[in-house]
Each structure stands twice: as C-alpha cells, then as structure tokens.
Design an enzyme around this catalytic site. Structure first.
Site, PDB file in Angstrom:
ATOM      1  N   TYR A   1     -14.725 -12.404  -0.475  1.00 30.69           N
ATOM      2  CA  TYR A   1     -15.448 -11.156  -0.787  1.00 30.69           C
ATOM      3  C   TYR A   1     -16.635 -11.422  -1.710  1.00 30.69           C
ATOM      4  O   TYR A   1     -17.697 -10.819  -1.567  1.00 30.69           O
ATOM      5  CB  TYR A   1     -14.493 -10.133  -1.425  1.00 30.69           C
ATOM      6  CG  TYR A   1     -13.505  -9.565  -0.434  1.00 30.69           C
ATOM      7  CD1 TYR A   1     -13.843  -8.477   0.356  1.00 30.69           C
ATOM      8  CD2 TYR A   1     -12.238 -10.131  -0.267  1.00 30.69           C
ATOM      9  CE1 TYR A   1     -12.946  -7.954   1.284  1.00 30.69           C
ATOM     10  CE2 TYR A   1     -11.339  -9.617   0.653  1.00 30.69           C
ATOM     11  CZ  TYR A   1     -11.699  -8.532   1.419  1.00 30.69           C
ATOM     12  OH  TYR A   1     -10.823  -8.024   2.351  1.00 30.69           O
TER      13      TYR A   1
ATOM     14  N   ARG B   1      -3.432   6.529   1.079  1.00 30.68           N
ATOM     15  CA  ARG B   1      -3.979   7.758   1.661  1.00 30.68           C
ATOM     16  C   ARG B   1      -3.062   8.450   2.647  1.00 30.68           C
ATOM     17  O   ARG B   1      -3.310   9.600   3.009  1.00 30.68           O
ATOM     18  CB  ARG B   1      -5.327   7.444   2.329  1.00 30.68           C
ATOM     19  CG  ARG B   1      -6.432   7.228   1.328  1.00 30.68           C
ATOM     20  CD  ARG B   1      -7.628   6.541   1.955  1.00 30.68           C
ATOM     21  NE  ARG B   1      -7.297   5.161   2.261  1.00 30.68           N
ATOM     22  CZ  ARG B   1      -8.157   4.277   2.762  1.00 30.68           C
ATOM     23  NH1 ARG B   1      -9.391   4.650   3.049  1.00 30.68           N
ATOM     24  NH2 ARG B   1      -7.787   3.036   2.997  1.00 30.68           N
TER      25      ARG B   1
ATOM     26  N   ARG C   1       0.827  -1.228   0.000  1.00 24.57           N
ATOM     27  CA  ARG C   1       0.000   0.000   0.000  1.00 24.57           C
ATOM     28  C   ARG C   1       0.849   1.260   0.000  1.00 24.57           C
ATOM     29  O   ARG C   1       0.439   2.293   0.557  1.00 24.57           O
ATOM     30  CB  ARG C   1      -0.953   0.037   1.201  1.00 24.57           C
ATOM     31  CG  ARG C   1      -2.076  -0.970   1.119  1.00 24.57           C
ATOM     32  CD  ARG C   1      -3.264  -0.433   0.327  1.00 24.57           C
ATOM     33  NE  ARG C   1      -4.248  -1.466   0.093  1.00 24.57           N
ATOM     34  CZ  ARG C   1      -5.363  -1.625   0.795  1.00 24.57           C
ATOM     35  NH1 ARG C   1      -5.650  -0.798   1.763  1.00 24.57           N
ATOM     36  NH2 ARG C   1      -6.183  -2.603   0.512  1.00 24.57           N
TER      37      ARG C   1
ATOM     38  N   ASP D   1      -6.704  -3.133  -7.707  1.00 21.91           N
ATOM     39  CA  ASP D   1      -7.256  -3.776  -6.517  1.00 21.91           C
ATOM     40  C   ASP D   1      -7.563  -5.234  -6.831  1.00 21.91           C
ATOM     41  O   ASP D   1      -7.888  -5.574  -7.980  1.00 21.91           O
ATOM     42  CB  ASP D   1      -8.525  -3.068  -6.045  1.00 21.91           C
ATOM     43  CG  ASP D   1      -8.866  -3.461  -4.607  1.00 21.91           C
ATOM     44  OD1 ASP D   1      -8.299  -2.852  -3.679  1.00 21.91           O
ATOM     45  OD2 ASP D   1      -9.662  -4.397  -4.416  1.00 21.91           O
TER      46      ASP D   1
ATOM     47  N   ARG E   1      -6.341  11.114  -6.184  1.00 26.89           N
ATOM     48  CA  ARG E   1      -7.594  10.382  -5.981  1.00 26.89           C
ATOM     49  C   ARG E   1      -8.783  11.336  -6.087  1.00 26.89           C
ATOM     50  O   ARG E   1      -9.803  11.003  -6.693  1.00 26.89           O
ATOM     51  CB  ARG E   1      -7.578   9.699  -4.621  1.00 26.89           C
ATOM     52  CG  ARG E   1      -8.733   8.732  -4.395  1.00 26.89           C
ATOM     53  CD  ARG E   1      -8.589   8.152  -2.997  1.00 26.89           C
ATOM     54  NE  ARG E   1      -9.637   7.244  -2.623  1.00 26.89           N
ATOM     55  CZ  ARG E   1     -10.887   7.582  -2.373  1.00 26.89           C
ATOM     56  NH1 ARG E   1     -11.272   8.835  -2.527  1.00 26.89           N
ATOM     57  NH2 ARG E   1     -11.769   6.666  -1.996  1.00 26.89           N
TER      58      ARG E   1
END
Ligand code: CP3
Length: 342
Positions: free
Chosen positions: A150, A27, A23, A73, A36
């Site tokens: 998921y 952010r 990552r 992703d 973003r």
C-alpha cells in the site's frame, strides 16, 4: 477458567471451537453504520477511542463471539510513520507513496509512532475493562509486505505490481522500507499488548503474491523477526499469523516463524490443512465469507464440515477473509449455531 480462545491458542483440543470473524465490526451491521455516521468518517472512527471501542463491542453483544478484535486499520502504521492517508468512499485507501531513498528518508523513525497511535492504545485499554470476562481481546497489525504494497502503490492493487517492481529494481530501498515497517510493527504490537491485548494477529493479506525466495525473504523472515521480538518481551502472549493465499507455504509456516496459530484463507481445504498445518499447532479458519451472503443449507453444511475436519486438534473457527458489507447478520447467527452443534 481460561478464555476459550486462549486455550485453543495454547494448543488445547476443545469439543467446540472458539468463534470470531474477520471484520466482525463492519458495514453489514446497522449499529456499525450508525456509529460510523456519528464519527463522520472511517479514520475518525479509528482515532476516537470511545467510538472505536463501541463498534468493537457491537458484534460481541449481538452474537456472543469468543473474541473481540480491536477496531483500527493496518494503514494507521504508515500514517504514524508520516505517510498521508485518506479513504475514498467506494474505492478504498489512498496514501502518499514511498518509492525513492528520498521518500524513505522523510519517514519518521519507528520509535516515533506512538504519539499518533496513542488513541488506539486507549481503545485497547477501554476494551480490556469493558469486555465480558469470557471474551478474549485480539490486537493486530499488517505484516510488512502487505503494508509496503500500500505504501509503494499509494492504494490497493490487484496484483501488487508496483511493490514487485520496486523490489526488483531497487532492492536496497525496498528492504529498508520492509525493515522500517518491521521495527514499527514490533513497537506497535508491544504497546497494544501492554495496553491489554491478550493475543495479536499479523495480517499478511498479500502474502500469496510472493513466490519462492521472495516468500522466504518478505513473508517468513519479517514475521519471524516480529514474533521473536514480541516473544522476548511478552513470552506468554500467543501470536496468530495470517499469510493469506500462501497455499502450500502454509505448511511449516508456524515452525518457521514461531507463530502459535496460522490463520487459513478459504483456498485451502480444511481436510488438507488438518494434515499439513494443524499438525504443528492451532489453526484458524476458514469458511468462505460468501456463505455469509448466501446462507441456507450450504452455509450449515460447510461450517460443520470445517468444524469436523479440524476436530482432532486445536482450532479457532473463523472465515477465510473478512465478512463483506452485503452479508446478512442472520447468517452469522446460523453459522455460530452450525459450529456449536456440529
Ligand atoms: O477485523 C476487524 O473487524 C478489525 C478491524 C479491521 C479493519 N481493517 C477495519 C476496516 C482490520 C483487522 C483491518 C485490516 C485491514 N485493513 C487489512 C488486512 C485484512 C484484509 O482484509 O485483508 C487491509 C488490507 C486493510 C486496508 C483497508 N482498510 C482497505 C483495503 C479498506 C477498504 C476496503 C473496504 O472494505 O472498504 C479498509 C477499510 C476498512 N477497514 C473498513 C473496516 C471496517 C471499512 C471502512 C468503512 O467503514 O467504510
């Protein structure tokens, strides 16, 4: 002069390990937040090659990492198979669920994923052109079990209970879903390699919730099938496997699957892994990402302890899991300094 990351993956013991972070485009970086915002939302960022390449390059410019990881992703594969996917701000991903033979029949065949994923391949091509010559390019996908958790639950779950329930109640549907994801993953990673990825990483974030024979059947076996298929097509491309929280099952994982490198989470000690995992080849990891928030002398001491524990064999320095949004970029610079001076 071969790139440091590729030398470690080839089994070379280096005086200073190559460094990157899970990552690393995220952010915690103000420049990521700005790009973003320009993209509008997370999925638009993933599917806009110029912007996805830009955020991939940002941590390379700022920190000079030895590798860049494609910005995308793991849930783009279910979407390419026909699942609906959206992200709820502050909560995470939501997907239409697959729990019945009918749901499975409505998914697309694995070889029909490429239209939807073409922008990802374009991002890889841009990166292969624009990365500094010493920086390796890592492609990735989710491992079938993690992706299935998921798809079955329609969201992230703390204990993967819906996936375990389907596995136990309707093994045929569950296995068919695992197979479909496995086939799509082989084609997706092959396409990333053909576009310019120099190594690929298989993220099995929820491998730790598989026990006993389930671990063999749904973590080891799909990884082995994917790795065998990729090695048949691209014998020189090294593969990193990340069976997160596998615990003692990290031992032997590389031998059982053919992976060139095993990525370790922070729950196993570097001292244990040097004896039980690194003896089979390259390892990657495994600083606790919390140090990127707290910093200080503990960060330096831990980063140096891990570097020294793995010094006797091939090692890629990384975190045990992704860096979190509340991390301080100054701590990342301190980590790199600590590793390079250990
Ligand atoms: O490592 C990298 O920098 C490469 C890009 C990458 C992302 N996700 C970007 C991302 C990679 C390799 C992933 C993998 C991924 N995605 C995993 C496996 C690794 C892991 O972390 O265990 C999983 C389980 C996912 C699914 C996913 N994506 C979740 C659960 C979430 C929401 C949680 C969160 O952090 O908000 C995402 C979103 C996501 N994927 C973000 C990023 C940078 C944050 C999105 C944002 O900008 O709002």
């Amino acid at each position: 002069m071969t790139k440091l990351l590729l030398r470690a993956l080839a089994g070379e013991t280096l005086p200073v390990p190559p460094i990157w972070m899970m990552r690393q485009a995220g952010r915690y970086l103000p420049e990521y937040r700005a790009t973003r915002a320009q993209a509008g939302d997370f999925l638009s960022l993933c599917y806009t090659p110029d912007l996805a390449a830009e955020v991939t390059l940002q941590p390379i410019r700022r920190f000079g990492f030895d590798a860049a990881i494609l910005f995308a992703d793991i849930l783009l594969v279910p979407q390419a198979l026909g699942a609906d996917l959206w992200f709820v701000t502050g909560e995470g991903p939501r997907l239409s669920t697959v729990t019945t033979p009918g749901d499975l029949a409505r998914l697309r065949p694995a070889d029909q994923i490429h239209d939807r994923l073409a922008p990802v391949y374009e991002t890889v091509r841009i990166l292969a052109r624009e990365l500094p010559p010493e920086t390796a390019l890592i492609g990735f996908a989710g491992a079938p079990w993690t992706v299935a958790t998921y798809m079955i639950a329609g969201r992230g779950t703390p204990d993967q209970a819906p996936a375990h329930a389907l596995k136990n109640a309707d093994r045929a549907t569950f296995s068919a879903l695992i197979d479909r994801i496995t086939e799509a993953t082989i084609l997706y990673l092959s396409a990333q390699i053909e576009a310019g990825a120099e190594t690929v990483k298989l993220f099995d974030s929820w491998a730790g919730s598989l026990r006993g024979a389930d671990f063999d059947d749904f973590a080891l076996a799909p990884a082995r099938r994917i790795i065998n298929a990729l090695k048949a097509r691209h014998p020189d491309v090294p593969i990193i496997a990340f069976p997160r929280e596998a615990g003692d099952r990290y031992a032997g994982f590389a031998r059982a699957t053919g992976a060139d490198c095993v990525a370790l989470d922070s729950s196993v000690s570097a001292e244990w892994a040097a004896w039980h995992v690194q003896t089979d080849g390259c390892v990657q990891g495994n600083l606790d990402p919390r140090h990127m928030v707290t910093g200080g002398p503990e960060l330096t001491a831990e980063a140096q302890r891990i570097t020294r524990a793995f010094r006797g064999g091939p090692h890629i320095f990384n975190l045990g899991h992704g860096i979190t949004p509340d991390a301080d970029p100054d701590n990342v610079a301190a980590m790199i300094e600590a590793v390079r001076t250990a």
